[in-house]
Design an enzyme around this catalytic site. Structure first.
Site, PDB file in Angstrom:
ATOM      1  N   TRP A 129       0.847  -1.199   0.000  1.00 52.53           N
ATOM      2  CA  TRP A 129       0.000   0.000   0.000  1.00 52.53           C
ATOM      3  C   TRP A 129       0.882   1.249   0.000  1.00 52.53           C
ATOM      4  O   TRP A 129       1.864   1.315   0.752  1.00 52.53           O
ATOM      5  CB  TRP A 129      -0.902  -0.038   1.239  1.00 52.53           C
ATOM      6  N   ASP A 140      -1.302  -6.177   8.870  1.00 53.86           N
ATOM      7  CA  ASP A 140      -2.233  -5.080   8.600  1.00 53.86           C
ATOM      8  C   ASP A 140      -3.538  -5.725   8.126  1.00 53.86           C
ATOM      9  O   ASP A 140      -3.589  -6.361   7.076  1.00 53.86           O
ATOM     10  CB  ASP A 140      -1.648  -4.157   7.517  1.00 53.86           C
ATOM     11  N   LYS A 156     -13.550  -0.150   6.209  1.00 51.84           N
ATOM     12  CA  LYS A 156     -14.170  -0.820   5.078  1.00 51.84           C
ATOM     13  C   LYS A 156     -15.305  -1.736   5.512  1.00 51.84           C
ATOM     14  O   LYS A 156     -16.403  -1.670   4.967  1.00 51.84           O
ATOM     15  CB  LYS A 156     -13.125  -1.651   4.330  1.00 51.84           C
TER      16      LYS A 156
HETATM   17  C1  LMR Z   1      -6.708   2.866  -0.424  1.00 54.55           C
HETATM   18  O1  LMR Z   1      -5.737   2.107  -0.462  1.00 54.55           O
HETATM   19  O2  LMR Z   1      -7.168   3.401  -1.432  1.00 54.55           O
HETATM   20  C2  LMR Z   1      -7.390   3.111   0.894  1.00 54.55           C
HETATM   21  O3  LMR Z   1      -6.764   2.390   1.892  1.00 54.55           O
HETATM   22  C3  LMR Z   1      -7.539   4.553   1.210  1.00 54.55           C
HETATM   23  C4  LMR Z   1      -6.254   5.266   1.488  1.00 54.55           C
HETATM   24  O4  LMR Z   1      -6.201   5.966   2.500  1.00 54.55           O
HETATM   25  O5  LMR Z   1      -5.296   5.170   0.711  1.00 54.55           O
END
Ligand code: LMR
Length: 398
Positions: free
Chosen positions: A130, A211, A246
Site C-alpha cells: 500500500w 495489517d 471498510k
Molecule cells: C486505499 O488504499 O485506497 C485506501 O486504503 C484509502 C487510502 O487511505 O489510501
C-alpha cells in the site's frame, strides 16, 4: 520561516480523488481510492451503523474523555472479532488492544511502539505494498527492506521468492503482512502458505506485523483471518493493526485498533503503557463515535446479524463484479487473459496498464486509476462497465 517551502507532489491515491472531482467528463469513473460503492455509485451508511447511531444518540450520557487506550468494550469486541472469542480467551493476559484513529493511526502507533522496543528494527514490506505504508511507518523512524510478493507475469503470489527473502529476516526484524485482500494486488496467501510463513517466523525469530484492513471483504469474516489466527496461536509475539473503515463503512469516523500479543503477561503490561504513551504523545486519545458504533454492533446479536448480512452482500457484490469485469475483458480484443481478477480478493486488482496507458485512460476517458495500475473493482457498476471495457480496450489493445 515558510518562505522557502515548495509544494509536495500530490498523494498517489488521494491526489487522484481530487483530480477526479475536477474532471468535467460526464462519463468519468473513479477506480482510484479504496472505498466501496453500491450499484448507484454511492458509499452508503450501513443499516446496522444507522441503528447503532440512533441508539447512541438516545442513550449517551457523556462526552467526557475516553483515555489514551480508548474504550475497553470496543477493544474487547474488536479483539474477539479478529481472534475469535476462544482464542482471545486462551491468549488471556498476553494480549492487549488499543483503540486508534483508524487503521492509519494504528499503523503509526504500532510503528512507534516497535521503534521503542528496538530502534534498529527493520520492517520488511511486500513488493508491492500500500502506497501509505512506508510514509506512515517510516515516519516513526523505522528502516525498510522489501520481499517479493506479486509476480506480474503470472498474476499470482511469488511465494517462493517471498520465503527465500524472508529467510534473511532475523530476530531484529519485523515482517509486515496483509491479513487478507492484499492492497494493491488483491492476491492473497493460501492456508498452506500461511503455515509456511508461520514456520519461517518461528525458525527465523522475526516478529510478524499484520495489517488487517479488510476483514470480511474477501471470503468471509472467519476465512479472512485464517492467517492472523494461526499466527496468534503459534507465535510468541504478534502485532495486528485492524481497521473498521471498510467492513463497517466507517471511513471518516477513523476507527481502528492495534492488538498486541506478547510472550508474557509482564511484557504485555509494559507494552500496554508504551502504547498508551505513544497515543498520548500523538493525539492524546482516539475519537469515540465510530468505536461506540462498532462496539454496539458487535455486542448486540440483533445489530450483529444485520451488519453481517450487509457485509455479506457487499462481499458478494464485489466478487460478482470481479467475475463480470474479467469475463468482459476476456471477451474483448485485448490479447490478455484477465481471469486472475476473478480469483483475487477485496477491492483491488492490477489492470496491467503501463504509465502511458494509465495517463491516456485518465486524460482521454476520465478513468482514474492509481499509477501502479491498481483498480478498485468496487467502483464498477452496470452503468459504467461497458464504458470501462470499451475505453480500456481502446487503450490496451494497441
Ligand atoms: C486505499 O488504499 O485506497 C485506501 O486504503 C484509502 C487510502 O487511505 O489510501
Amino acid at each position: 520561516m515558510f518562505q522557502s517551502l515548495t509544494s509536495l507532489p500530490p498523494d498517489p491515491i488521494l491526489g487522484l480523488t481530487a483530480a477526479f472531482r475536477q474532471d468535467t467528463n460526464p462519463n468519468k469513473v473513479d477506480l482510484g481510492i479504496g472505498v466501496y460503492k453500491d450499484e448507484k455509485g454511492n458509499t452508503p451508511v450501513m443499516k446496522a451503523v444507522k441503528q447503532a447511531e440512533e441508539a447512541i444518540l438516545d442513550s449517551q450520557l457523556t462526552k467526557a474523555y475516553l483515555g489514551p487506550m480508548g474504550s475497553p468494550e470496543f477493544n474487547n469486541a474488536v479483539t474477539n472479532l479478529i481472534l475469535g472469542k476462544d482464542l482471545a480467551d486462551n491468549i488471556g493476559g498476553r494480549r492487549v488492544t488499543i483503540q486508534t484513529p483508524g487503521g492509519c493511526g494504528g499503523l503509526r502507533i504500532a510503528a512507534e511502539f516497535i521503534y521503542t522496543a528496538n530502534a534498529n528494527a527493520t520492517i520488511w514490506v511486500s513488493d508491492p505494498t500500500w502506497a501509505n505504508h512506508k510514509p506512515l511507518i517510516g515516519s516513526a523512524g523505522l528502516k525498510f527492506k522489501s520481499y517479493p510478493y506479486y509476480d506480474y507475469a503470472t498474476n499470482s503470489v511469488n511465494f517462493e521468492g517471498m520465503i527465500e527473502a524472508l529467510k534473511n529476516a532475523s530476530r531484529d526484524d519485523v515482517v509486515l503482512l496483509h491479513g487478507c485482500c492484499h492492497n494493491p494486488s488483491g492476491a492473497d496467501l493460501s492456508m498452506e502458505q500461511w503455515q509456511v510463513i508461520k514456520n519461517t517466523a518461528l525458525n527465523q525469530g522475526f516478529t510478524v506485523f499484520v495489517d488487517l484492513a479488510y476483514q470480511g471483504m474477501g471470503t468471509g469474516l472467519n476465512e479472512d483471518v485464517y492467517g492472523v489466527r494461526l499466527l496468534a496461536e503459534s507465535l510468541p509475539e504478534l502485532v495486528v493493526v485492524s481497521s473498521c473503515s471498510k467492513n463497517f463503512g466507517l471511513y471518516r469516523e477513523r476507527t481502528g485498533a492495534v492488538t498486541l500479543i506478547c510472550e508474557s503477561e509482564k511484557a504485555c503490561n509494559a507494552s500496554s503503557t508504551l502504547l498508551a504513551s505513544a497515543a498520548r504523545s500523538n493525539y492524546s486519545m482516539p475519537p469515540d463515535h465510530g468505536a461506540a458504533i462498532v462496539q454496539l454492533i458487535l455486542n448486540s446479536p440483533e445489530l450483529y446479524s444485520i451488519w453481517e448480512d450487509e457485509l455479506t452482500e457487499v462481499r458478494n457484490r464485489i466478487n460478482s463484479l470481479r467475475f463480470k469485469f474479467a469475463e468482459k475483458l476476456n471477451a474483448s480484443t485485448i490479447p490478455k487473459d484477465f481471469s486472475f481478477i476473478k480469483n483475487e480478493k477485496g477491492m483491488f486488482s492490477f489492470l496491467g496498464a503501463n504509465t502511458n496507458e494509465i495517463q491516456e485512460l485518465i486524460s482521454n476517458y476520465g478513468i482514474y486509476l492509481v499509477n501502479s495500475s491498481r483498480i478498485n473493482v468496487a467502483s464498477i457498476n452496470d452503468s459504467n462497465i461497458d464504458y470501462l471495457i470499451e475505453s480500456i480496450t481502446e487503450v490496451l489493445r494497441k
